[in-house]
Design a protein around this motif. Structure first.
Motif, PDB file in Angstrom:
ATOM      1  N   LEU A 116       0.860  -1.182   0.000  1.00  0.00           N
ATOM      2  CA  LEU A 116       0.000   0.000   0.000  1.00  0.00           C
ATOM      3  C   LEU A 116       0.903   1.241   0.000  1.00  0.00           C
ATOM      4  N   CYS A 117       0.600   2.182  -0.895  1.00  0.00           N
ATOM      5  CA  CYS A 117       1.337   3.443  -0.948  1.00  0.00           C
ATOM      6  C   CYS A 117       0.378   4.606  -0.795  1.00  0.00           C
ATOM      7  N   VAL A 118       0.867   5.688  -0.236  1.00  0.00           N
ATOM      8  CA  VAL A 118       0.083   6.917  -0.150  1.00  0.00           C
ATOM      9  C   VAL A 118       0.874   8.056  -0.782  1.00  0.00           C
ATOM     10  N   LEU A 119       0.137   8.972  -1.399  1.00  0.00           N
ATOM     11  CA  LEU A 119       0.730  10.158  -2.014  1.00  0.00           C
ATOM     12  C   LEU A 119       0.169  11.378  -1.304  1.00  0.00           C
ATOM     13  N   MET A 120       1.042  12.254  -0.851  1.00  0.00           N
ATOM     14  CA  MET A 120       0.637  13.527  -0.264  1.00  0.00           C
ATOM     15  C   MET A 120       0.940  14.629  -1.281  1.00  0.00           C
ATOM     16  N   LEU A 121      -0.087  15.409  -1.670  1.00  0.00           N
ATOM     17  CA  LEU A 121       0.054  16.428  -2.690  1.00  0.00           C
ATOM     18  C   LEU A 121      -0.279  17.794  -2.105  1.00  0.00           C
ATOM     19  N   ASP A 122       0.470  18.797  -2.525  1.00  0.00           N
ATOM     20  CA  ASP A 122       0.206  20.163  -2.085  1.00  0.00           C
ATOM     21  C   ASP A 122       0.457  21.101  -3.267  1.00  0.00           C
ATOM     22  N   LEU A 123      -0.566  21.892  -3.630  1.00  0.00           N
ATOM     23  CA  LEU A 123      -0.424  22.825  -4.746  1.00  0.00           C
ATOM     24  C   LEU A 123       0.570  23.929  -4.363  1.00  0.00           C
ATOM     25  N   ASP A 124       1.529  24.178  -5.249  1.00  0.00           N
ATOM     26  CA  ASP A 124       2.575  25.163  -4.976  1.00  0.00           C
ATOM     27  C   ASP A 124       2.042  26.591  -5.180  1.00  0.00           C
ATOM     28  N   HIS A 125       2.402  27.467  -4.241  1.00  0.00           N
ATOM     29  CA  HIS A 125       2.071  28.902  -4.321  1.00  0.00           C
ATOM     30  C   HIS A 125       0.573  29.131  -4.509  1.00  0.00           C
TER      31      HIS A 125
END
Length: 623
Positions: free
Chosen positions: A496-505
Motif C-alpha cells: 500500500l502506498c500513499v501520495l501527499m500532494l500540495d499545490l505550490d504557491h
C-alpha cells in the motif's frame, strides 16, 4: 447437420424419426408430459443434457397431423443447442412464430419470439437483442405466462449486466423473482441467483458475490450438476482476478477446467481455459496462456460458437505483448476489434485500446499509441462515471424494492389479521374496524418518520464524507478508508502506498485572483487527478490545498509513475477562464506502508517526503 435439416422440415410427417413410436393412445399424453418438463417449473433445475433429451423425446412422440402440438414443439425446439448455424436457427424461430400467430397460441408465440431474441443477440449483438426482449416484456406483463415472463426478465437483466447497466439488471432480477413466485415457484431459482451474483461481482460487491458462488458450488456438487459447478468456479476465478487475488484466481479456473474435463463438458472446457489463460497472463505465464487459448478456441469451434472470438484474440495479443512481441500482438488486436465492437461491451473495448497503445508505443508508433491511449482514457472515464451512476441508481432501486417488500408484507399481515379478527369477533366488528384503521394510520406514520429519518441520515453522511467543493472524500473519510486499507494490507500481505500532494504557491493565486478563482482551480485540478487514477485508487482533501491519495496493491517503485503522471498533468493544465498565463504546479511526497504501521506514521512519512519536495524546489516528486 442432418438433425438440423430434419428439424427445418415440416414436423407433420417429413421426418421418418417421427414415426418411430406407434401412434398409441398414450403418445400425446407422453408428449405433453415432456413439454411440461421443458416449459414448467422442473426446467429450472434441469441440466442441458436432460433438457435436450426432453426435446428429442418430444420430436419422436409428436403425433402426426396434430397442428397444435406441432406449434408447441417448434416453439421450444428452437432453443436446442443443436443449432450450429445461427441463421438457420433464426429462420426456424421466425417460422415457429408465424405458425403460433396463425393459430392464436399466445404462449408458443412468446416462446418462439424469445428464441428469436436470443438468435438476434448472438448474430447482431446484445443491443439488438435487448430491443426484442423489451418488446417481449411489454407483451407478457399482463399475461398469465408468469414463468415465461420471469425467464425473459432474467435474460434481459443478464444482457443489461453485460452492457454495464447493473442497476437496471438488478431491478429486472427482482421483478423476475416476483414473477416466479406468481407462477407458484416459491423456492429461489439458482440460475437467477447466479445472474444476480455475477452482477454484484461486476459492480464491485465481491464479498456478497463470493458468498453466493461458494455456497452454490457446494450445493451443485451435492446435486452433481457439474455444468453449474463449472459456471460457479469460473465466476469465482474472475472475482478473485478483479479483487487482487491472482493465485486464488488461477486455482479456481484450474478447478473449473478439471470439472469440465472430467465430465466432458466441451463448451465449458473452452470457457474454463479462456479464464485460466487470462489469469496466467496476469501472472506472467504467457506460453501457458497461449496454449490454453488455442485449446479454448478448439472447444468453441467444436460447439460452432464464435461469440468469444474477440476476447480470445485480445488475450492472445496480451500474451504476445508479454513475450515482447508487439508486432504479433497488434495483429491479434486487429482481429479482436471487430467482434468486441459488435458485442457492444465497452469494458472489453477499453482493455483493447489500452493493450494496443502499449504495443504501439513499444514499436515507436507514438502517434497511434497516443490516439489509442486517448480512446482508452475517454472510455475509462465514461465507464467510471457510468459505474458511479449505476451504484447511485442501485441504492435508489434497493431502497424502493425494500420499501415495496415491506409494504407488501405489511399488507399481507394486516389482511390475514383482519380476516381472523372478523371471524373471531363478529360481535365487535365496529370496534375492530376502528382498531385496524388506527393501526394502519400508525404504521403509515411510522413509515413516514422512518423515511424522513433515513433521508436525513443519508444527507448527513454525504455531507460528512464528501468535500462540498471538490466532490472528493473529506479528511475524515479518506483517513477512515486508509485505516481499512492498512488493516487489509496486514491481513492479505498486499502493499500500500500513499501520495501527499500540495499545490505550490496556491496562496498567491487566492491573493491575486480571489478565493472564488482559487476554488475553481481546486475543482478543476482534482477532476483531472481523479480521471488519471486507477479504478481502486482513492483521493481525499485533507487541507486547504493539500490532498491524500491511497494506492493499494502497489509498491513504491510502482507508485512513482502514478505521481509523475499527476505532476505532468498538473503542469499541462491551462485555465483560460481565470488567466491564460496562469500555470499550476504541485509537490508530491510518496510513502509505502510497512507491516503493521499506523496511519499517523504512514501519513507523517508521506508528509515528510512532501516537505522535501517543497524544500528541493517544489514542482517535483520525493519519496
Amino acid at each position: 447437420m442432418a438433425s438440423l435439416l430434419l428439424a427445418l422440415l415440416p414436423v407433420t410427417g417429413a421426418c421418418r424419426q417421427y414415426n418411430a413410436v406407434p401412434n398409441s393412445p398414450g403418445r400425446a399424453e407422453l408428449f405433453d408430459m415432456h413439454f411440461e418438463r421443458v416449459v414448467g417449473p422442473d426446467s429450472m433445475d434441469s441440466t442441458s443434457k436432460a433438457y435436450e433429451a426432453d426435446l428429442e423425446a418430444m420430436r419422436t412422440l409428436l403425433p402426426p397431423g396434430d397442428a397444435a402440438r406441432n406449434v408447441r414443439f417448434r416453439s421450444v425446439y428452437c432453443t436446442s443447442n443443436r443449432w450450429e448455424n445461427l441463421a438457420r436457427g433464426l429462420a426456424y424461430s421466425d417460422d415457429a412464430l408465424k405458425r403460433a400467430q396463425a393459430i392464436g397460441d399466445f404462449g408458443s408465440q412468446a416462446r418462439a419470439q424469445f428464441c428469436r431474441a436470443n438468435f438476434i443477440s448472438m448474430i447482431h449483438g446484445s443491443p439488438r437483442g435487448l430491443v426484442e426482449l423489451d418488446t417481449l416484456v411489454k407483451m407478457l406483463e399482463n399475461s398469465p405466462e408468469r414463468q415465461l415472463l420471469a425467464e425473459i426478465l432474467m435474460a434481459r437483466g443478464s444482457a443489461l449486466s453485460d452492457l454495464g447497466e447493473q442497476a437496471r439488471a438488478l431491478l429486472d432480477f427482482q421483478r423476475a423473482r416476483a414473477a416466479y413466485r406468481a407462477a407458484g415457484i416459491e423456492r429461489e431459482v439458482d440460475a437467477l441467483l447466479l445472474e444476480t451474483a455475477i452482477t454484484y461481482r461486476r459492480i464491485g460487491d465481491w464479498d456478497q458475490a463470493e458468498r453466493y458462488f461458494t455456497r452454490s458450488t457446494a450445493t451443485m456438487e451435492a446435486k452433481q450438476n457439474w455444468e453449474r459447478v463449472n459456471t460457479n468456479l469460473i465466476q469465482l476465478g474472475y472475482l478473485y482476478e478483479q479483487s487482487g487475488a491472482p493465485q486464488k484466481s488461477l486455482e479456481s479456473f484450474q478447478r473449473a477446467l478439471d470439472v469440465a474435463t472430467q465430465h466432458q463438458l466441451t463448451f465449458a472446457m473452452g470457457s474454463s481455459r479462456m479464464g485460466l489463460a487470462a489469469a496466467q497472463i496476469a501472472s506472467g505465464e504467457f506460453d501457458a496462456a497461449l496454449t490454453n487459448l488455442a485449446l479454448a478456441r478448439e472447444s468453441f469451434q467444436a460447439n460452432h460458437d464464435d461469440r468469444n472470438n474477440g476476447m480470445l484474440a485480445l488475450l492472445a495479443g496480451q500474451a504476445m505483448a508479454g513475450k515482447g512481441k508487439p508486432t504479433e500482438a497488434l495483429a491479434h488486436y486487429r482481429a479482436a476489434l471487430g467482434p468486441i465492437v459488435h458485442d457492444g461491451n465497452q469494458r472489453y473495448l477499453a482493455m483493447l485500446y489500452q493493450a494496443r497503445a502499449s504495443s504501439e508505443e513499444a514499436l515507436g508508433h507514438n502517434a497511434e499509441a497516443l490516439a489509442d491511449f486517448k480512446r482508452y482514457s475517454a472510455l475509462q472515464t465514461q465507464l467510471q462515471s457510468k459505474m458511479r451512476l449505476e451504484q447511485s441508481r442501485l441504492l435508489e432501486y434497493e431502497y424502493e424494492i425494500r420499501r415495496r417488500d415491506f409494504e407488501n408484507r405489511r399488507l399481507r399481515t394486516e389482511a390475514a389479521s383482519r380476516l381472523q379478527q372478523v371471524k373471531a369477533l363478529e360481535s365487535v366488528r365496529r370496534w375492530q374496524r376502528l382498531a385496524i384503521l388506527l393501526g394502519a394510520l400508525l404504521v403509515m406514520l411510522l413509515v413516514w418518520l422512518a423515511i424522513r429519518q433515513w433521508r436525513k441520515s443519508r444527507a448527513l453522511r454525504t455531507l460528512a464524507m464528501t468535500d462540498p467543493l471538490t466532490g472528493i472524500a473529506t479528511r475524515r473519510a479518506i483517513e477512515s478508508l486508509l485505516d481499512q486499507k492498512l488493516l487489509r494490507a496486514v491481513q492479505v500481505e498486499h502493499p500500500l502506498c500513499v501520495l501527499m500532494l500540495d499545490l505550490d504557491h496556491f496562496k498567491a493565486i487566492n491573493d491575486r485572483y480571489g478565493h472564488p478563482a482559487g476554488d475553481r482551480v481546486l475543482q478543476h485540478i482534482t477532476g483531472v487527478w481523479t480521471h488519471l487514477l486507477r479504478v481502486n485508487d482513492r483521493i481525499g482533501r485533507v487541507g486547504g490545498e493539500e490532498f491524500l491519495i491511497l494506492c493499494p496493491d502497489i509498491h513504491l517503485e510502482q507508485a512513482r509513475p502514478i505521481a509523475e503522471r499527476l505532476l505532468e498533468a498538473t503542469r499541462a493544465q491551462k485555465l483560460p477562464f481565470i488567466d491564460p498565463a496562469l500555470t499550476i504546479a504541485v509537490s508530491i511526497g510518496i510513502a509505502e506502508a510497512t507491516l503493521g504501521e499506523s496511519r499517523e506514521s504512514l501519513v507523517a512519512r508521506a508528509d515528510a517526503a512532501l516537505y522535501r519536495a517543497k524544500h528541493n524546489g517544489r514542482d517535483r516528486v520525493e519519496s
